[in-house]
Design an enzyme around this catalytic site. Structure first.
Site, PDB file in Angstrom:
ATOM      1  N   ASN A 148      32.314  31.477  43.574  1.00 58.14           N
ATOM      2  CA  ASN A 148      30.751  31.616  44.360  1.00 58.14           C
ATOM      3  C   ASN A 148      29.970  32.453  43.434  1.00 58.14           C
ATOM      4  OD1 ASN A 148      33.511  33.890  43.569  1.00 58.14           O
ATOM      5  ND2 ASN A 148      31.972  35.001  45.119  1.00 58.14           N
ATOM      6  N   GLY A 224      40.358  35.952  41.869  1.00 57.11           N
ATOM      7  CA  GLY A 224      39.686  34.256  42.663  1.00 57.11           C
ATOM      8  C   GLY A 224      40.803  34.507  43.994  1.00 57.11           C
ATOM      9  N   SER A 225      41.301  34.020  44.678  1.00 57.93           N
ATOM     10  CA  SER A 225      42.099  34.130  45.339  1.00 57.93           C
ATOM     11  C   SER A 225      43.160  35.122  45.505  1.00 57.93           C
ATOM     12  CB  SER A 225      42.675  33.003  46.606  1.00 57.93           C
ATOM     13  OG  SER A 225      43.691  32.346  45.781  1.00 57.93           O
ATOM     14  N   GLU A 246      41.220  40.494  40.633  1.00 61.69           N
ATOM     15  CA  GLU A 246      39.961  40.663  41.761  1.00 61.69           C
ATOM     16  C   GLU A 246      40.366  39.811  42.599  1.00 61.69           C
ATOM     17  OE1 GLU A 246      38.273  43.231  41.276  1.00 61.69           O
ATOM     18  OE2 GLU A 246      39.078  44.148  39.516  1.00 61.69           O
ATOM     19  N   CYS A 280      32.519  37.923  47.521  1.00 67.53           N
ATOM     20  CA  CYS A 280      34.040  38.757  48.029  1.00 67.53           C
ATOM     21  C   CYS A 280      33.761  40.187  48.066  1.00 67.53           C
ATOM     22  CB  CYS A 280      34.660  38.797  46.710  1.00 67.53           C
ATOM     23  SG  CYS A 280      33.486  39.789  45.673  1.00 67.53           S
ATOM     24  N   GLU A 459      37.542  46.512  36.577  1.00 69.52           N
ATOM     25  CA  GLU A 459      36.823  45.279  36.007  1.00 69.52           C
ATOM     26  C   GLU A 459      35.134  45.987  35.311  1.00 69.52           C
ATOM     27  OE1 GLU A 459      35.945  41.781  37.152  1.00 69.52           O
ATOM     28  OE2 GLU A 459      37.437  41.080  35.847  1.00 69.52           O
TER      29      GLU A 459
HETATM   30  P1  NAD Z   1      41.132  30.379  43.311  1.00 66.70           P
HETATM   31  O1  NAD Z   1      42.109  31.109  43.219  1.00 66.70           O
HETATM   32  O2  NAD Z   1      41.268  28.970  44.283  1.00 66.70           O
HETATM   33  O3  NAD Z   1      40.848  29.512  42.190  1.00 66.70           O
HETATM   34  C1  NAD Z   1      40.157  30.571  41.528  1.00 66.70           C
HETATM   35  C2  NAD Z   1      40.391  30.538  39.841  1.00 66.70           C
HETATM   36  O4  NAD Z   1      41.971  30.377  39.820  1.00 66.70           O
HETATM   37  C3  NAD Z   1      39.984  28.980  39.388  1.00 66.70           C
HETATM   38  O5  NAD Z   1      39.014  28.214  38.163  1.00 66.70           O
HETATM   39  C4  NAD Z   1      40.939  28.165  39.987  1.00 66.70           C
HETATM   40  O6  NAD Z   1      41.200  26.589  39.145  1.00 66.70           O
HETATM   41  C5  NAD Z   1      41.597  29.134  38.928  1.00 66.70           C
HETATM   42  N1  NAD Z   1      43.193  29.225  39.463  1.00 66.70           N
HETATM   43  C6  NAD Z   1      43.873  28.151  40.818  1.00 66.70           C
HETATM   44  N2  NAD Z   1      45.149  28.534  41.312  1.00 66.70           N
HETATM   45  C7  NAD Z   1      45.737  28.537  39.967  1.00 66.70           C
HETATM   46  C8  NAD Z   1      46.901  29.271  39.212  1.00 66.70           C
HETATM   47  N3  NAD Z   1      47.787  28.993  40.278  1.00 66.70           N
HETATM   48  N4  NAD Z   1      47.208  29.680  37.832  1.00 66.70           N
HETATM   49  C9  NAD Z   1      46.082  29.771  37.199  1.00 66.70           C
HETATM   50  N5  NAD Z   1      44.951  29.785  37.531  1.00 66.70           N
HETATM   51  C10 NAD Z   1      45.077  28.964  39.562  1.00 66.70           C
HETATM   52  O7  NAD Z   1      40.153  30.925  44.395  1.00 66.70           O
HETATM   53  P2  NAD Z   1      38.689  30.801  44.379  1.00 66.70           P
HETATM   54  O8  NAD Z   1      38.145  29.723  45.757  1.00 66.70           O
HETATM   55  O9  NAD Z   1      37.872  30.096  43.761  1.00 66.70           O
HETATM   56  O10 NAD Z   1      37.646  31.778  44.799  1.00 66.70           O
HETATM   57  C11 NAD Z   1      37.551  32.433  46.071  1.00 66.70           C
HETATM   58  C12 NAD Z   1      38.489  33.593  46.308  1.00 66.70           C
HETATM   59  O11 NAD Z   1      38.147  34.713  44.987  1.00 66.70           O
HETATM   60  C13 NAD Z   1      37.915  34.240  47.283  1.00 66.70           C
HETATM   61  O12 NAD Z   1      39.213  34.795  48.056  1.00 66.70           O
HETATM   62  C14 NAD Z   1      37.140  35.694  46.899  1.00 66.70           C
HETATM   63  O13 NAD Z   1      37.229  36.438  47.694  1.00 66.70           O
HETATM   64  C15 NAD Z   1      37.503  36.123  45.731  1.00 66.70           C
HETATM   65  N6  NAD Z   1      36.814  36.735  44.611  1.00 66.70           N
HETATM   66  C16 NAD Z   1      37.217  38.200  44.133  1.00 66.70           C
HETATM   67  C17 NAD Z   1      36.542  38.572  44.100  1.00 66.70           C
HETATM   68  C18 NAD Z   1      36.405  40.055  43.743  1.00 66.70           C
HETATM   69  O14 NAD Z   1      35.860  40.454  42.625  1.00 66.70           O
HETATM   70  N7  NAD Z   1      37.330  40.428  43.681  1.00 66.70           N
HETATM   71  C19 NAD Z   1      34.817  37.981  42.993  1.00 66.70           C
HETATM   72  C20 NAD Z   1      34.939  36.312  43.431  1.00 66.70           C
HETATM   73  C21 NAD Z   1      35.848  36.267  44.158  1.00 66.70           C
END
Ligand code: NAD
Length: 483
Positions: A148, A224-225, A246, A280, A459
Site C-alpha cells: 500500500n 502486512g496482513s 505491524e 492501514c 516501530e
Molecule cells: P500481506 O500480508 O499479503 O503481504 C505483506 C508482505 O508479506 C508481502 O511482501 C508478502 O509477499 C509477504 N508475505 C505474505 N505471506 C507471507 C508469509 N507466509 N511469510 C512471509 N511473508 C509473507 O499484506 P498485503 O496485502 O501486502 O498488505 C495489506 C495489509 O497490510 C493490510 O492488512 C494492512 O492493514 C496491512 N498494513 C499494516 C500496516 C501497519 O503499519 N500496521 C501498514 C500498512 C499495511
C-alpha cells in the site's frame, strides 16, 4: 520490464529462472515480469549479507551516517522517476506518490541516519558496582513489507536496521516491486558496500516464508496482513527470533458535536479515502454523535461525491485505482456483503467504468454505507479499500463501546473540543495510536504500532533502533581500598 533481485551489489534473476507477472492497476494490463525467488535466492542473499556484516557493523558511526544520508539524497534526486514508478505499479495517484510516498522514504533514511549518531544506552551505578548496557547489531535481519505504501514502508524498516549496523534481506510486496528494485542502485551509488542490503522478490508464502525460516536470519520485521503475521509468528517463535509485526486495522473515527466542524469534515474525507482507503491508518468506521449525525451525513456524502477520481498519472486526480484485480474483487465483495447485511449505500458502491486505455483498470467509487451495526462482518473485518460505514452514537460511553468492539487496535481518531473528554477517551481507546482533532500527524520519534490483532512491537524512533539491536548487560564490581 524485468524486476530483478539485488544480491551482493548485483541485479540477478531468480536462480530457478522463474518469473511472476506484474500488472498496472490503471489499465489492468501486464507491465512486466518479477523474479519468482525461493529459498536458494534467500540463501545467496544471506551469504552476501553475512560476509558484509563485519565491515558494515564495525564502520564508524560517521561513515554509516554519511552513507545513509547519501541514500536519502539519492532518493530525492530521483523523486520523479520513483514517483512515476510507484504510481504505475500501485494505482495510487502521482500526486500522492510525489508528495507523500517518495519524500517520506527519503525522510526515513535521513531520520535514522541522524538517529544513529544519538543512540545511547543506560548505565546503572551502586556504591560498589557499575552495570552498563550494550546495544549491538543482531547480524542479518529480514524486512518484509506490503503494497500500500511500497517504498515508504520498505525504507521505514530498512533504514533503522542498517543504521544499527545490521545487514538486511528485504522483500517488498510482489504486487508493487518496482521502487524497491530502484533502491538497490541508489544505495550502491551512495557508497553502501555490496551485500549490506539485499532485495529478493517474489511470493510471500514462498520467498517470504524462506526468509522467516532461514536459521541465520535472526530478526524479522514484518508489515502486512494479520493472517500472514500469524503465520510468521508460528514459524519464528519456536526459533526464538525477534519479531515485530505491524498488521491490519479497522480504525474508528469518533466525531462529537462540539468539534471544529469544517476541519473535521475535510480531514474525515481524507482519512476515509486517501490512497483509495488503502492506508492501514484510514478511519473506516465513522461514529458520529446523534445530534450531529444528519448534518454530517449530508455534508460528508456531498463532499465524497466531489472527489475527482481517474487516471493516476493525472496530477489533478485525488483518487486512482486499487492495487490489483484480487483486491478489486475483494473490496467489491465486501460492498455486496454490506448490502446483504442490511447496509444502505449512500454514495459509490460500484466499480467505475473508465474510458479508453483505462477501461481495464481497477477503479472503485468511494463508498459510504449506513445502517449497519458494529457487530456485523462489514464492520468487524478489514476491507482496506475506499469503503466506510457511518453510524450515530448516543454518548461518550456508547462511542467508546463501539470503538473498542473490534478485533483490531491500530489507530483511532477523536474529534472534540472538550479537553477532559479527549484525554479521558484517549486513555480508554484500545489502539496503539490516538489522534485528537487531526489524522496521520506523524513524528518519526514516536512509537508506531498496534494492539490486539493489529500486531506486536513498535516501530519508529528509539523503538526501531532497539528492536534491531541485541541488548547485553555488562556488570562489574568496582573494588578498591576500604576507606
Ligand atoms: P500481506 O500480508 O499479503 O503481504 C505483506 C508482505 O508479506 C508481502 O511482501 C508478502 O509477499 C509477504 N508475505 C505474505 N505471506 C507471507 C508469509 N507466509 N511469510 C512471509 N511473508 C509473507 O499484506 P498485503 O496485502 O501486502 O498488505 C495489506 C495489509 O497490510 C493490510 O492488512 C494492512 O492493514 C496491512 N498494513 C499494516 C500496516 C501497519 O503499519 N500496521 C501498514 C500498512 C499495511
Amino acid at each position: 520490464m524485468d524486476v530483478l533481485n539485488f544480491i551482493n551489489g548485483k541485479y540477478v534473476p531468480a536462480q530457478s529462472g522463474q518469473w511472476l507477472d506484474n500488472f498496472a492497476p490503471a489499465t489492468g494490463r501486464l507491465s512486466g515480469r518479477i523474479a519468482d525467488s525461493d529459498e536458494t535466492d534467500v540463501d545467496m542473499a544471506f551469504q552476501a549479507a553475512k560476509a558484509a556484516f563485519p565491515e558494515w557493523s564495525a564502520m564508524s558511526l560517521d561513515q554509516r551516517h554519511d552513507i545513509l544520508r547519501a541514500v536519502a539524497d539519492g532518493i530525492l534526486a530521483r523523486l520523479d522517476d520513483l514517483a512515476h514508478a510507484e504510481s504505475a505499479d500501485s494505482g495510487k495517484t502521482i500526486t500522492t506518490a510525489r508528495t507523500v510516498d517518495i519524500p517520506r522514504a527519503a525522510l526515513n533514511f535521513k531520520f535514522f541516519a541522524t538517529a544513529l549518531l544519538h543512540f545511547a544506552s543506560e548505565s546503572h551505578h551502586t556504591p560498589g558496582s557499575l552495570s552498563y548496557t550494550l546495544r549491538q547489531p543482531i547480524g542479518v535481519v529480514g524486512c518484509i513489507s506490503p503494497w500500500n505504501l511500497p517504498l515508504y514502508l520498505f525504507t521505514w524498516k530498512i533504514a533503522p536496521a542498517l543504521a544499527v549496523g545490521n545487514c538486511v534481506i528485504g522483500k517488498p510486496s510482489e504486487v508493487t516491486p518496482l521502487t524497491a528494485m530502484m533502491l538497490g542502485e541508489i544505495c550502491q551509488s551512495a557508497g553502501m558496500p555490496p551485500g549490506v542490503l539485499n532485495i529478493v522478490h517474489g511470493l510471500g508464502p514462498k520467498v517470504g516464508a524462506a526468509i522467516v525460516e532461514h536459521p541465520g536470519i535472526k530478526a524479522i520485521s514484518f508489515t502486512g496482513s494479520t493472517r500472514a503475521g500469524a503465520e510468521i509468528a508460528r514459524t519464528a517463535a519456536p526459533m526464538f527470533k525477534k519479531i515485530s509485526l505491524e498488521l491490519g486495522g479497522k480504525n474508528p473515527n469518533l466525531i462529537f458535536a462540539d468539534c471544529d466542524y469544517d476541519t473535521m469534515l475535510e480531514t474525515s474525507v481524507r482519512s476515509s479515502f486517501n490512497n483509495q482507503g488503502q492506508i492501514c491508518l484510514c478511519g473506516s468506521r465513522i461514529y458520529v454523535e446523534k445530534s450531529l449525525y444528519p448534518k454530517f451525513k449530508k455534508d460528508f456524502v456531498e463532499r465524497v461525491k466531489e472527489i475527482r477520481q481517474g487516471d493516476p498519472s493525472d496530477p489533478e486526480n485525488r483518487l486512482g485505482a486499487v492495487v490489483s484485480k484480487l483486491h478489486f474483487d475483494k473490496v467489491l465483495s465486501y460492498i455486496e456483503l454490506a448490502r446483504q447485511e442490511g447496509g444502505v449505500v449512500l454514495t459509490g458502491g460500484h466499480a467505475l467504468e473508465m474510458p479508453g486505455d483505462l477501461s481495464g483498470g481497477w477503479y472503485i467509487a468511494p463508498t459510504v454505507i449506513e445502517g449497519l451495526s458494529t457487530n456485523c462482518r462489514t464492520n468487524q473485518e478489514e476491507i482496506f479499500g475506499p469503503v466506510v460505514t457511518i453510524q450515530p452514537f448516543e454518548d461518550e460511553a456508547d462511542a467508546l463501546q463501539n470503538a473498542n468492539n473490534s478485533p483490531y487496535g491500530l489507530s483511532a481518531t477523536l474529534w472534540t473540543n472538550n479537553l477532559q473528554r479527549a484525554h479521558r477517551m484517549a486513555a480508554e481507546l484500545q489502539a496503539g495510536i490516538v489522534w485528537i482533532n487531526t489524522w496521520m500527524l506523524r513524528d518519526l520519534r514516536t512509537p508506531f504500532g498496534g494492539v490486539k490483532n493489529s500486531g506486536m512491537g513498535r516501530e519508529g524512533g528509539w523503538d526501531a533502533l532497539r528492536f534491531f539491536s541485541e541488548t547485553k548487560n555488562v556488570s562489574l564490581e568496582l573494588g578498591g581500598e576500604e576507606l
